[in-house]
Design a protein around this motif. Structure first.
Motif, PDB file in Angstrom:
ATOM      1  N   THR A 671       0.797  -1.227   0.000  1.00  0.00           N
ATOM      2  CA  THR A 671       0.000   0.000   0.000  1.00  0.00           C
ATOM      3  C   THR A 671       0.826   1.271   0.000  1.00  0.00           C
ATOM      4  O   THR A 671       0.273   2.356  -0.152  1.00  0.00           O
ATOM      5  CB  THR A 671      -0.889   0.033   1.247  1.00  0.00           C
ATOM      6  OG1 THR A 671      -0.037  -0.134   2.392  1.00  0.00           O
ATOM      7  CG2 THR A 671      -1.916  -1.057   1.218  1.00  0.00           C
ATOM      8  N   GLY A 672       2.120   1.169   0.213  1.00  0.00           N
ATOM      9  CA  GLY A 672       2.944   2.368   0.307  1.00  0.00           C
ATOM     10  C   GLY A 672       3.427   2.611   1.719  1.00  0.00           C
ATOM     11  O   GLY A 672       4.272   3.485   1.960  1.00  0.00           O
ATOM     12  N   GLN A 821      -5.754   3.182  -7.066  1.00  0.00           N
ATOM     13  CA  GLN A 821      -4.780   4.262  -6.944  1.00  0.00           C
ATOM     14  C   GLN A 821      -5.019   5.108  -5.710  1.00  0.00           C
ATOM     15  O   GLN A 821      -6.150   5.263  -5.246  1.00  0.00           O
ATOM     16  CB  GLN A 821      -4.871   5.179  -8.175  1.00  0.00           C
ATOM     17  CG  GLN A 821      -4.045   4.684  -9.334  1.00  0.00           C
ATOM     18  CD  GLN A 821      -4.180   5.565 -10.541  1.00  0.00           C
ATOM     19  OE1 GLN A 821      -5.284   5.763 -11.034  1.00  0.00           O
ATOM     20  NE2 GLN A 821      -3.064   6.109 -11.006  1.00  0.00           N
ATOM     21  N   THR A 822      -3.935   5.681  -5.204  1.00  0.00           N
ATOM     22  CA  THR A 822      -4.073   6.662  -4.123  1.00  0.00           C
ATOM     23  C   THR A 822      -4.288   8.041  -4.743  1.00  0.00           C
ATOM     24  O   THR A 822      -4.164   8.225  -5.952  1.00  0.00           O
ATOM     25  CB  THR A 822      -2.802   6.707  -3.265  1.00  0.00           C
ATOM     26  OG1 THR A 822      -1.738   7.253  -4.053  1.00  0.00           O
ATOM     27  CG2 THR A 822      -2.412   5.325  -2.770  1.00  0.00           C
ATOM     28  N   LEU A 823      -4.585   9.011  -3.895  1.00  0.00           N
ATOM     29  CA  LEU A 823      -4.790  10.376  -4.389  1.00  0.00           C
ATOM     30  C   LEU A 823      -3.538  10.910  -5.060  1.00  0.00           C
ATOM     31  O   LEU A 823      -3.604  11.819  -5.879  1.00  0.00           O
ATOM     32  CB  LEU A 823      -5.167  11.306  -3.230  1.00  0.00           C
ATOM     33  CG  LEU A 823      -6.568  11.146  -2.637  1.00  0.00           C
ATOM     34  CD1 LEU A 823      -6.787  12.184  -1.549  1.00  0.00           C
ATOM     35  CD2 LEU A 823      -7.616  11.311  -3.732  1.00  0.00           C
ATOM     36  N   PHE A 824      -2.385  10.357  -4.708  1.00  0.00           N
ATOM     37  CA  PHE A 824      -1.140  10.866  -5.273  1.00  0.00           C
ATOM     38  C   PHE A 824      -0.676  10.052  -6.474  1.00  0.00           C
ATOM     39  O   PHE A 824       0.430  10.246  -6.963  1.00  0.00           O
ATOM     40  CB  PHE A 824      -0.053  10.926  -4.192  1.00  0.00           C
ATOM     41  CG  PHE A 824      -0.410  11.862  -3.076  1.00  0.00           C
ATOM     42  CD1 PHE A 824      -0.112  13.213  -3.162  1.00  0.00           C
ATOM     43  CD2 PHE A 824      -1.084  11.393  -1.957  1.00  0.00           C
ATOM     44  CE1 PHE A 824      -0.469  14.092  -2.136  1.00  0.00           C
ATOM     45  CE2 PHE A 824      -1.448  12.267  -0.936  1.00  0.00           C
ATOM     46  CZ  PHE A 824      -1.138  13.617  -1.027  1.00  0.00           C
ATOM     47  N   ALA A 857      -0.289   6.823   3.720  1.00  0.00           N
ATOM     48  CA  ALA A 857       1.139   6.512   3.653  1.00  0.00           C
ATOM     49  C   ALA A 857       1.869   7.539   2.789  1.00  0.00           C
ATOM     50  O   ALA A 857       2.975   7.988   3.126  1.00  0.00           O
ATOM     51  CB  ALA A 857       1.346   5.102   3.100  1.00  0.00           C
ATOM     52  N   ASP A 858       1.240   7.941   1.691  1.00  0.00           N
ATOM     53  CA  ASP A 858       1.844   8.948   0.825  1.00  0.00           C
ATOM     54  C   ASP A 858       1.997  10.277   1.563  1.00  0.00           C
ATOM     55  O   ASP A 858       3.009  10.967   1.436  1.00  0.00           O
ATOM     56  CB  ASP A 858       0.976   9.175  -0.424  1.00  0.00           C
ATOM     57  CG  ASP A 858       0.967   7.979  -1.365  1.00  0.00           C
ATOM     58  OD1 ASP A 858       1.833   7.094  -1.204  1.00  0.00           O
ATOM     59  OD2 ASP A 858       0.104   7.933  -2.263  1.00  0.00           O
TER      60      ASP A 858
END
Length: 934
Positions: A671-672, A821-824, A857-858
């Motif tokens: 997940t990061g 995807q994550t927001l980043f 996490a990002d």
DNA sequence: GGGCTCACG
DNA sequence: GACGTACGTGAGCCCG
């Protein structure tokens, strides 16, 4: 490769694949012209999954898909009614048959069919041939008619159940070994294929008869001896029919073949061919998945303006083969100078270090390998030793090595040159080793992190795996140099001539992976992720790990002793309650005592037949008033604290620095998130009072304090933003108690004077949502009936419909694209999302959770990366990250200033890339130790 | 070496 | 219709 010993032939029963695909899928049609393609789609999916999974010890070296050619075969001449009652294939399946052949060829898999023969005959002939050549054979089918072939290196694999069918399974099914299966089938007949057999005799009876008389001919000869009159008559009256039946079911190893085994060698799909076919079929998501897997861009959908064929990359240009003999061994300064010149000419170099340990803080440098272009690599031995040495390991340096100081002083300008890119695989490791020799390596590219940015969720990112997957090359295993177990040696004891091929190959592989991955980052649209969230983290984490955290050995040691005493007391109490001594630490023995000797109720056996003795089980028993499980729970808590923390942590105190240096894996969690190892400092106890005291051993040196800052409810805030839930966002903006607010919304109770129980339930639901809630999971967590839990969830979704919409949309996206995807922009792949069975549930929930956990996490990664600049000049160090918390060590006088700066960085970490519609807030604490700072 | 258990977010 | 389920990790112990 000539087929023979060591080869493994996979024979895929193509017709079975087609029918399974046809019946498993709804009737899909091609959008542009309505051509039925459902079975083709399923067939391609199955082949793709097969190709993807064809690795490991059982991987095929040779493969073919075998089809039935037509319905009339030589068996119809023996018996005209053979398969006569088979209905014609469905109208919408017929046009798909030729397409499945095309699909097979598009996957670059040989496709075999012969006029007048069934697929089973061809499979038999190929299997016999391969077996006789000394190879291994696996038939991918569950067709019982093929089971007669099993044995002597021929096995079957049911591709749907992923279950192997070997001799034992055949005996289980037919009651006789594979070589007698045809006898049983001849007697029992087969109504589906219209094989007559003997009337009234089924598989069970047939097996009994064959077991008794040995084989079919003996049985027919001695039929008169059969005691049961009906059976005797059935056999005696139908001898001819039985013999014909045998000829119908018997597969012929001498079926003519027009291919050689050597023609069946496994080939990689040619990207252009395969994607072209899939695109023509208009299988959009599969085209994308295959393109991702092949690391090429998916061709544009046919409706769009079609790109010229040349734009689709064809098979990779033939790469330079690996040749370990071509690597250089650098033993003098002049040769090293020549290599440095080459590096300067190129502007980049792959670097790898060899050391005596995986612990970067204790490892001694043994050698360095470099690579400037594929196939052109060297190894510089620096610290290899020879001779036996004395008790303390001090053996003398092997001859003909450049003095380490000299070599490092020559390399330092290159390794620190801003204009020369240093490429590594897990470069944090090498950077730390070199940092201990005063070399600050920069700038850095890291193939492990490139893979992580592109492939998270698809596979691991270790070099051996990447090399095998993307370069089709098996690296030299370190085991072959070091051995394993007790006899394992350290790398400085490896003879230099053995070290060269191994070490230089690593640099060579790294360079090749880099050349392959670099252009792919753009195509996968993850360049920003790699450049802003992965690459910059390397020096940050290296600094934190090298700084370490001070841990007080005496505190831990005293706690260990106290735990040991309490455990001993509990242990004797437990033995007394149990009525005799046993190993309290053994779940197996404990389960037997509780549920067998003491016959307590409520025991549940797990899938391995062992009694479950988890904390939840023991808590239930303790709540019923049983003392033994209650004592065991206490004992377990102490045992965990002692072995994992107070004892083990002491062993991790570095003798030189007196501090504990964890190692963060950047590419460990899909997940990061980071993961902390050796030791794991992200799971130091905090939830119980007794455990929390372990944090008292994490201390600040005199004059300094520890400052801890953690994000408050970051995942729920991100959920509120992503799913766009006005009520939640409002509550966060106003700084309300989010769980109480949820409870109030759900149950219509006022915030004032709320029942803590009601708030607790709302809290559990809030967390459950983040995890991809299920009625079962919530019920277990709250210990309430499942129906009640489902009721809560229903009400929650009713009140916050955006949450359900988010979940559905996320899962749909994952199914369509194979990743979320994550927001980043971080991609997390979800290869199991379209799987059938219980795995689908896991994948679904993981897909729902990943964007939320990953975005959080990002965010903290961004904060960490900005930290050095933000706190530059302050007498402070960032020491630890625990997912939503950062721990700093700072001069007492500067603690206020540091807290302000760090808070600012953390709260604005998403800007300017993402503007969150909820505020991020950070809570801070400080103290002489971690417990006090929290 | 795999499974169980349990520590954390 | 049954199955088996909260998400993400790492480490120590037992046992075959």
């Amino acid at each position: 490769m000539t087929f023979g010993k060591g080869c493994h032939l996979h024979l895929i029963d193509g017709s079975a694949f087609i029918f399974r695909a046809y019946h498993a899928l709804p009737p899909l049609t091609r959008k542009s012209d309505g051509l039925p393609v459902g079975a083709v789609a399923g067939f391609c999916n199955m082949l793709f999954r097969y190709v993807e999974n064809n690795k490991g010890a059982d991987a095929a070296t040779h493969v073919a898909v075998i089809f039935d050619h037509s319905s009339k075969t030589f068996r119809n001449e023996i018996y005209p009614l053979y398969k006569a009652n088979r209905p014609d294939p469905p109208e919408d399946l017929r046009p798909q048959f030729p397409l499945t052949r095309e699909a097979t060829r598009a996957f670059n898999i040989p496709c075999i069919e012969t006029e007048g023969f069934e697929a089973d005959d061809i499979i038999a002939a190929l299997a016999c041939k391969a077996r006789d050549a000394g190879g291994q054979v696996t038939i991918l089918s569950s067709d019982k008619d093929l089971m007669q072939l099993v044995g002597n290196g021929v096995g079957m694999l049911d591709p749907m159940k992923n279950k192997r069918i070997d001799r034992d399974e055949v005996i289980e099914k037919f009651g006789v070994p594979p070589e007698r299966v045809v006898d049983v089938q001849a007697l029992a007949g087969d109504s589906v294929d219209n094989v007559p057999g003997a009337p009234g005799i089924g598989i069970k009876t047939a097996a009994l008869l064959i077991q008794e008389y040995g084989d079919l001919e003996s049985l027919l000869a001695r039929a008169a001896e059969i005691k049961q009159p009906k059976r005797r008559a059935a056999i005696q009256d139908n001898a001819d029919q039985i013999r014909i039946s045998k000829r119908l079911v018997e597969l012929d190893c001498n079926t003519p073949l027009d291919v050689e085994l050597d023609d069946l060698e496994v080939q990689k799909p040619v990207a252009g061919d395969l994607l072209g076919f899939l695109n023509l079929m208009e299988f959009r998501s599969l085209t994308k998945r295959v393109a991702d897997s092949l690391k090429v861009e998916a061709p544009p959908a046919p409706t769009a303006v079609t790109a010229p064929a040349a734009a689709i990359p064809s098979a990779a240009e033939a790469p330079l083969p690996f040749d370990t003999a071509a690597y250089d061994c650098v033993r003098d300064a002049a040769t090293l100078s020549a290599w440095i010149a080459r590096i300067r000419e190129r502007g980049h170099v792959a670097v790898d270090t060899e050391t005596t340990s995986l612990d970067e803080m204790r490892a001694e440098l043994v050698g360095i390998s470099l690579c400037v272009e594929a196939g052109r690599a060297c190894y510089i031995p620096l610290g290899h030793r020879q001779g036996t040495g004395d008790l303390f390991g001090g053996a003398e340096l092997a001859p003909d090595q450049i003095p380490m100081d000299l070599a490092l002083s020559m390399l330092k300008p290159v390794l620190e040159d801003d204009a020369i890119l240093k490429i590594g695989q897990n470069m944090k490791y090498d950077a730390k080793i070199l940092a201990r020799h005063g070399i600050r390596v920069a700038p850095i590219d890291d193939t492990m992190l490139m893979s992580y940015a592109m492939h998270a969720g698809l596979h691991g990112h270790g070099m051996d795996e990447l090399c095998d997957t993307y370069l089709g090359h098996k690296t030299i295993a370190i085991k072959t140099l070091l051995g394993s177990g007790k006899a394992q040696i350290t790398f400085d004891r490896v003879p230099i001539d053995q070290a060269v091929p191994y070490a230089a190959e690593d640099a060579d592989v790294t360079l090749r992976l880099w050349a392959l991955f670099r252009p792919q980052l753009h195509r996968a649209r993850v360049t920003t992720v790699y450049e802003t969230l992965e690459r910059p983290l390397i020096p940050i984490l290296a600094e934190m790990e090298m700084a370490g955290v001070q841990v007080d050995r005496d505190t831990l040691s005293r706690m260990s002793n106290a735990f040991a005493q309490k455990m001993a007391a509990l242990e004797s109490e437990i033995h007394e309650l149990a009525g005799g001594p046993f190993n309290v630490g053994s779940p197996k023995q404990l389960g037997e005592i509780l549920f067998e000797r003491m016959s307590l109720q409520g025991g549940v056996k797990g899938k391995n037949g062992a009694w479950g003795t988890g904390a939840d089980v023991l808590e239930d028993l303790a709540a019923e008033g049983h003392d033994l499980p209650a004592r065991v729970l206490d004992w377990r808590q102490l045992s965990k604290l002692k072995s994992t923390y107070t004892d083990a942590l002491q062993d991790h105190i570095n003798p030189e620095t007196g501090r504990v240096h964890t190692s963060y894996s950047i590419a460990g969690a899909n997940t990061g998130r980071l993961a902390s190892t050796d030791p794991n400092l992200q799971n130091i106890p905090v939830r119980t009072e007794e455990g929390r005291r372990i944090r008292e051993a994490f201390v600040a040196p005199p004059g300094k304090v520890l400052v801890s800052l953690d994000y408050s409810q970051i995942e729920l805030r991100i959920l509120a933003h992503i799913a766009d839930i006005p009520a939640l966002k409002q509550a966060f903006r106003e700084g309300q108690d989010i769980h109480a607010m949820t409870a109030s919304e759900m149950f219509g109770v006022p915030l004032e004077g709320m029942d803590p129980m009601v708030r607790r339930q709302a809290k559990a639901i809030n967390f459950g949502v983040i995890y991809g809630i299920s009625g079962f999971g919530l019920a277990r967590n709250l210990r309430i009936p499942r129906a009640d839990a489902q009721g809560f969830i229903d009400r929650y979704f009713e009140r916050f419909p955006g949450i359900r919409a988010y979940m559905d949309a996320t899962v749909a996206f994952a199914k369509e694209n194979g990743f979320v995807q994550t927001l980043f922009g971080r991609k997390i792949h979800t290869p199991e999302i379209n799987a059938k069975g219980p795995g689908a549930g896991f994948a679904r929930r993981a897909a729902i959770n990943a964007p939320i956990q990953g975005t959080a996490a990002d965010v903290i990664r961004r904060a960490m990366i900005r930290m050095p600049k933000a706190i530059a000049g302050m007498p402070a160090k960032m020491l630890l990250q625990v997912h939503d918390e950062l721990l700093f060590e700072v001069d007492e006088a500067a603690a206020d200033a540091l807290t302000d700066r760090v808070r600012e960085v953390m709260e604005t970490a998403s800007d300017p890339a993402v503007h969150l519609s909820v505020p991020l807030t950070v809570e801070a604490g400080r103290g002489a130790n971690w417990a006090a700072a929290h």
